[in-house]
Design a protein around this motif. Structure first.
Motif, PDB file in Angstrom:
ATOM      1  N   PRO A  18      23.130  43.848  34.177  1.00 41.38           N
ATOM      2  CA  PRO A  18      22.747  44.200  35.518  1.00 41.38           C
ATOM      3  C   PRO A  18      24.105  44.526  35.957  1.00 41.38           C
ATOM      4  CG  PRO A  18      22.236  41.953  34.799  1.00 41.38           C
ATOM      5  CD  PRO A  18      22.818  42.629  33.698  1.00 41.38           C
ATOM      6  N   THR A  19      24.213  45.320  37.182  1.00 47.41           N
ATOM      7  CA  THR A  19      25.406  45.744  37.990  1.00 47.41           C
ATOM      8  C   THR A  19      26.188  44.575  38.576  1.00 47.41           C
ATOM      9  OG1 THR A  19      24.567  47.978  38.036  1.00 47.41           O
ATOM     10  CG2 THR A  19      26.371  47.471  39.668  1.00 47.41           C
ATOM     11  N   GLY A  20      25.276  43.784  39.225  1.00 51.96           N
ATOM     12  CA  GLY A  20      25.912  42.626  39.799  1.00 51.96           C
ATOM     13  C   GLY A  20      26.753  41.717  38.966  1.00 51.96           C
ATOM     14  N   LEU A  21      26.195  41.604  37.667  1.00 59.21           N
ATOM     15  CA  LEU A  21      26.812  40.616  36.713  1.00 59.21           C
ATOM     16  C   LEU A  21      28.135  41.443  36.407  1.00 59.21           C
ATOM     17  CD1 LEU A  21      27.068  38.446  34.429  1.00 59.21           C
ATOM     18  CD2 LEU A  21      25.938  40.014  33.079  1.00 59.21           C
ATOM     19  N   ILE A  22      28.295  42.678  36.128  1.00 62.87           N
ATOM     20  CA  ILE A  22      29.446  43.493  35.954  1.00 62.87           C
ATOM     21  C   ILE A  22      30.546  43.366  37.100  1.00 62.87           C
ATOM     22  CG2 ILE A  22      30.587  45.485  35.492  1.00 62.87           C
ATOM     23  CD1 ILE A  22      28.126  46.338  33.947  1.00 62.87           C
ATOM     24  N   LEU A  23      29.975  43.365  38.269  1.00 65.44           N
ATOM     25  CA  LEU A  23      30.815  43.442  39.440  1.00 65.44           C
ATOM     26  C   LEU A  23      31.374  41.859  39.690  1.00 65.44           C
ATOM     27  CD1 LEU A  23      28.956  45.704  42.117  1.00 65.44           C
ATOM     28  CD2 LEU A  23      31.163  46.163  40.892  1.00 65.44           C
ATOM     29  N   ALA A  24      30.592  40.880  39.450  1.00 66.41           N
ATOM     30  CA  ALA A  24      30.892  39.509  39.553  1.00 66.41           C
ATOM     31  C   ALA A  24      31.985  39.073  38.641  1.00 66.41           C
ATOM     32  CB  ALA A  24      29.818  38.581  39.376  1.00 66.41           C
ATOM     33  N   LEU A  25      31.698  39.771  37.344  1.00 67.76           N
ATOM     34  CA  LEU A  25      32.998  39.437  36.299  1.00 67.76           C
ATOM     35  C   LEU A  25      34.264  40.185  36.677  1.00 67.76           C
ATOM     36  CD1 LEU A  25      30.999  39.455  32.955  1.00 67.76           C
ATOM     37  CD2 LEU A  25      31.921  37.767  34.041  1.00 67.76           C
ATOM     38  N   ALA A  26      34.132  41.358  37.120  1.00 65.98           N
ATOM     39  CA  ALA A  26      35.490  42.175  37.560  1.00 65.98           C
ATOM     40  C   ALA A  26      36.125  41.279  38.610  1.00 65.98           C
ATOM     41  CB  ALA A  26      34.979  43.692  38.016  1.00 65.98           C
ATOM     42  N   ALA A  27      35.305  40.957  39.649  1.00 66.95           N
ATOM     43  CA  ALA A  27      35.926  40.160  40.604  1.00 66.95           C
ATOM     44  C   ALA A  27      36.472  38.822  40.025  1.00 66.95           C
ATOM     45  CB  ALA A  27      35.095  39.677  41.709  1.00 66.95           C
ATOM     46  N   ALA A  28      36.096  38.146  39.019  1.00 61.86           N
ATOM     47  CA  ALA A  28      36.613  37.024  38.549  1.00 61.86           C
ATOM     48  C   ALA A  28      37.865  37.371  37.555  1.00 61.86           C
ATOM     49  CB  ALA A  28      35.609  36.293  37.551  1.00 61.86           C
ATOM     50  N   ILE A  29      38.028  38.588  36.904  1.00 55.96           N
ATOM     51  CA  ILE A  29      39.003  39.041  36.314  1.00 55.96           C
ATOM     52  C   ILE A  29      40.392  39.274  37.453  1.00 55.96           C
ATOM     53  CG2 ILE A  29      39.982  41.030  35.090  1.00 55.96           C
ATOM     54  CD1 ILE A  29      38.745  39.199  33.349  1.00 55.96           C
ATOM     55  N   LEU A  30      39.940  39.877  38.367  1.00 61.07           N
ATOM     56  CA  LEU A  30      41.028  40.176  39.405  1.00 61.07           C
ATOM     57  C   LEU A  30      41.476  38.854  39.778  1.00 61.07           C
ATOM     58  CD1 LEU A  30      39.240  43.121  41.326  1.00 61.07           C
ATOM     59  CD2 LEU A  30      41.499  43.079  39.977  1.00 61.07           C
ATOM     60  N   GLY A  31      40.715  37.913  40.270  1.00 63.54           N
ATOM     61  CA  GLY A  31      41.341  36.480  40.560  1.00 63.54           C
ATOM     62  C   GLY A  31      41.903  35.962  39.330  1.00 63.54           C
ATOM     63  N   THR A  32      41.678  35.947  38.310  1.00 63.73           N
ATOM     64  CA  THR A  32      42.549  35.339  37.400  1.00 63.73           C
ATOM     65  C   THR A  32      43.816  36.228  37.225  1.00 63.73           C
ATOM     66  OG1 THR A  32      40.394  34.640  36.099  1.00 63.73           O
ATOM     67  CG2 THR A  32      42.414  34.895  34.786  1.00 63.73           C
ATOM     68  N   GLY A  33      44.006  37.423  37.468  1.00 63.94           N
ATOM     69  CA  GLY A  33      45.105  38.179  37.319  1.00 63.94           C
ATOM     70  C   GLY A  33      46.080  37.463  38.632  1.00 63.94           C
ATOM     71  N   GLU A  34      45.452  37.306  39.651  1.00 69.26           N
ATOM     72  CA  GLU A  34      46.381  36.756  40.656  1.00 69.26           C
ATOM     73  C   GLU A  34      46.892  35.235  40.344  1.00 69.26           C
ATOM     74  OE1 GLU A  34      48.230  35.796  44.256  1.00 69.26           O
ATOM     75  OE2 GLU A  34      47.393  37.935  43.489  1.00 69.26           O
TER      76      GLU A  34
END
Length: 71
Positions: free
Chosen positions: A31-47
């Protein structure tokens, strides 16, 4: 384990980001929502990783440089 994560946070972040990209590309039907949520989590982890690296750099700047043997 916590020390390992702290010492290698940038490498672990790179692996996680690469794995997410590969999974999103090769696994069909996610699902696109899952991919977008994981991408947001990766960005937060990068911070968080950036803040850890900044703290390590700040600590290193406060240390005395090692003494070298003079000829």
């Amino acid at each position: 384990m916590s020390t390992f994560i702290h010492d290698h946070s940038t490498r672990l972040y790179g692996i996680a980001a690469a794995a997410l990209s590969l999974i999103a590309y090769y696994v069909e039907g996610l699902p696109t929502g899952l991919i977008l949520a994981l991408a947001a989590a990766i960005l937060g982890t990068g911070e968080a990783v950036q803040r850890v690296e900044d703290r390590k750099t700040s600590r290193a700047l406060l240390l005395e440089p090692p003494h070298t043997i003079k000829d």
